[in-house]
Design a protein around this motif. Structure first.
Motif, PDB file in Angstrom:
ATOM      1  N   SER A 106     -50.248 -76.411 -55.975  1.00 49.61           N
ATOM      2  CA  SER A 106     -51.219 -77.125 -55.143  1.00 49.61           C
ATOM      3  C   SER A 106     -52.629 -76.577 -55.304  1.00 49.61           C
ATOM      4  O   SER A 106     -53.541 -76.976 -54.586  1.00 49.61           O
ATOM      5  N   GLY A 107     -52.805 -75.647 -56.233  1.00 47.26           N
ATOM      6  CA  GLY A 107     -54.131 -75.123 -56.538  1.00 47.26           C
ATOM      7  C   GLY A 107     -54.467 -73.801 -55.878  1.00 47.26           C
ATOM      8  O   GLY A 107     -55.572 -73.301 -56.038  1.00 47.26           O
ATOM      9  N   ALA A 108     -53.545 -73.236 -55.142  1.00 49.38           N
ATOM     10  CA  ALA A 108     -53.803 -71.962 -54.471  1.00 49.38           C
ATOM     11  C   ALA A 108     -53.810 -70.816 -55.490  1.00 49.38           C
ATOM     12  O   ALA A 108     -53.068 -70.840 -56.472  1.00 49.38           O
ATOM     13  N   ASN A 109     -54.648 -69.833 -55.236  1.00 49.10           N
ATOM     14  CA  ASN A 109     -54.659 -68.625 -56.058  1.00 49.10           C
ATOM     15  C   ASN A 109     -53.564 -67.707 -55.524  1.00 49.10           C
ATOM     16  O   ASN A 109     -53.694 -67.154 -54.430  1.00 49.10           O
ATOM     17  N   VAL A 110     -52.497 -67.537 -56.279  1.00 47.12           N
ATOM     18  CA  VAL A 110     -51.317 -66.823 -55.786  1.00 47.12           C
ATOM     19  C   VAL A 110     -51.101 -65.478 -56.456  1.00 47.12           C
ATOM     20  O   VAL A 110     -50.076 -64.845 -56.229  1.00 47.12           O
ATOM     21  N   ASP A 111     -52.052 -65.045 -57.239  1.00 48.88           N
ATOM     22  CA  ASP A 111     -51.868 -63.796 -57.983  1.00 48.88           C
ATOM     23  C   ASP A 111     -51.488 -62.635 -57.063  1.00 48.88           C
ATOM     24  O   ASP A 111     -50.518 -61.929 -57.309  1.00 48.88           O
ATOM     25  N   TRP A 112     -52.254 -62.451 -56.005  1.00 47.70           N
ATOM     26  CA  TRP A 112     -51.974 -61.344 -55.095  1.00 47.70           C
ATOM     27  C   TRP A 112     -50.611 -61.524 -54.432  1.00 47.70           C
ATOM     28  O   TRP A 112     -49.861 -60.567 -54.264  1.00 47.70           O
ATOM     29  N   HIS A 113     -50.289 -62.745 -54.054  1.00 49.86           N
ATOM     30  CA  HIS A 113     -49.015 -63.018 -53.387  1.00 49.86           C
ATOM     31  C   HIS A 113     -47.829 -62.762 -54.313  1.00 49.86           C
ATOM     32  O   HIS A 113     -46.793 -62.260 -53.872  1.00 49.86           O
ATOM     33  N   LEU A 114     -47.981 -63.102 -55.598  1.00 49.55           N
ATOM     34  CA  LEU A 114     -46.915 -62.809 -56.558  1.00 49.55           C
ATOM     35  C   LEU A 114     -46.715 -61.308 -56.694  1.00 49.55           C
ATOM     36  O   LEU A 114     -45.583 -60.814 -56.664  1.00 49.55           O
ATOM     37  N   ARG A 115     -47.812 -60.589 -56.843  1.00 49.20           N
ATOM     38  CA  ARG A 115     -47.723 -59.136 -56.981  1.00 49.20           C
ATOM     39  C   ARG A 115     -47.085 -58.500 -55.739  1.00 49.20           C
ATOM     40  O   ARG A 115     -46.267 -57.597 -55.854  1.00 49.20           O
ATOM     41  N   ASP A 116     -47.458 -58.995 -54.581  1.00 47.70           N
ATOM     42  CA  ASP A 116     -46.905 -58.474 -53.332  1.00 47.70           C
ATOM     43  C   ASP A 116     -45.414 -58.766 -53.221  1.00 47.70           C
ATOM     44  O   ASP A 116     -44.633 -57.887 -52.856  1.00 47.70           O
ATOM     45  N   ALA A 117     -45.018 -59.989 -53.544  1.00 47.57           N
ATOM     46  CA  ALA A 117     -43.600 -60.359 -53.463  1.00 47.57           C
ATOM     47  C   ALA A 117     -42.759 -59.515 -54.416  1.00 47.57           C
ATOM     48  O   ALA A 117     -41.686 -59.024 -54.043  1.00 47.57           O
ATOM     49  N   VAL A 118     -43.255 -59.312 -55.626  1.00 41.36           N
ATOM     50  CA  VAL A 118     -42.520 -58.505 -56.601  1.00 41.36           C
ATOM     51  C   VAL A 118     -42.475 -57.042 -56.161  1.00 41.36           C
ATOM     52  O   VAL A 118     -41.424 -56.399 -56.238  1.00 41.36           O
TER      53      VAL A 118
END
Length: 94
Positions: free
Chosen positions: A25-37
């Motif tokens: 949907s266009g959200a910048n998820v880089d930080w969220h991916l790193r946090d989840a991992v």
């Protein structure tokens, strides 16, 4: 109740899949991916069979990324990025 590898790993893979869906949907998820991992590596890394669990986690992410239709490239890219982060973290644990 007996915990299985699938039972322990699946919620973590699904968490990343939810974040990857937000990327579509266009959200910048880089930080969220790193946090989840990072959270997954921390949580699963405390188990007695941490190596097996984390390997299954990476395989689950890679498999999910491969199974995505080509039209959902952003989604697949987010899953592949998470798999790469997890692989790097797994290598650092060794």
């Amino acid at each position: 109740m007996k915990a299985t590898v699938v039972g322990l790993v699946t919620p973590h893979v699904l968490r990343v899949m939810d974040v990857a869906k937000q990327a579509e949907s266009g959200a910048n998820v880089d930080w969220h991916l790193r946090d989840a991992v990072a959270r997954t590596v921390d949580e699963l890394g405390q188990q007695y069979n941490a190596q097996d669990l984390l390997s299954a986690y990476v395989q689950g992410l890679e498999s999910a990324a491969r199974d995505v239709p080509p039209i959902r490239k952003v989604y697949a890219d987010a899953l592949q990025a998470a798999a790469a982060i997890a692989t790097r973290d797994l290598r650092e644990r060794d």
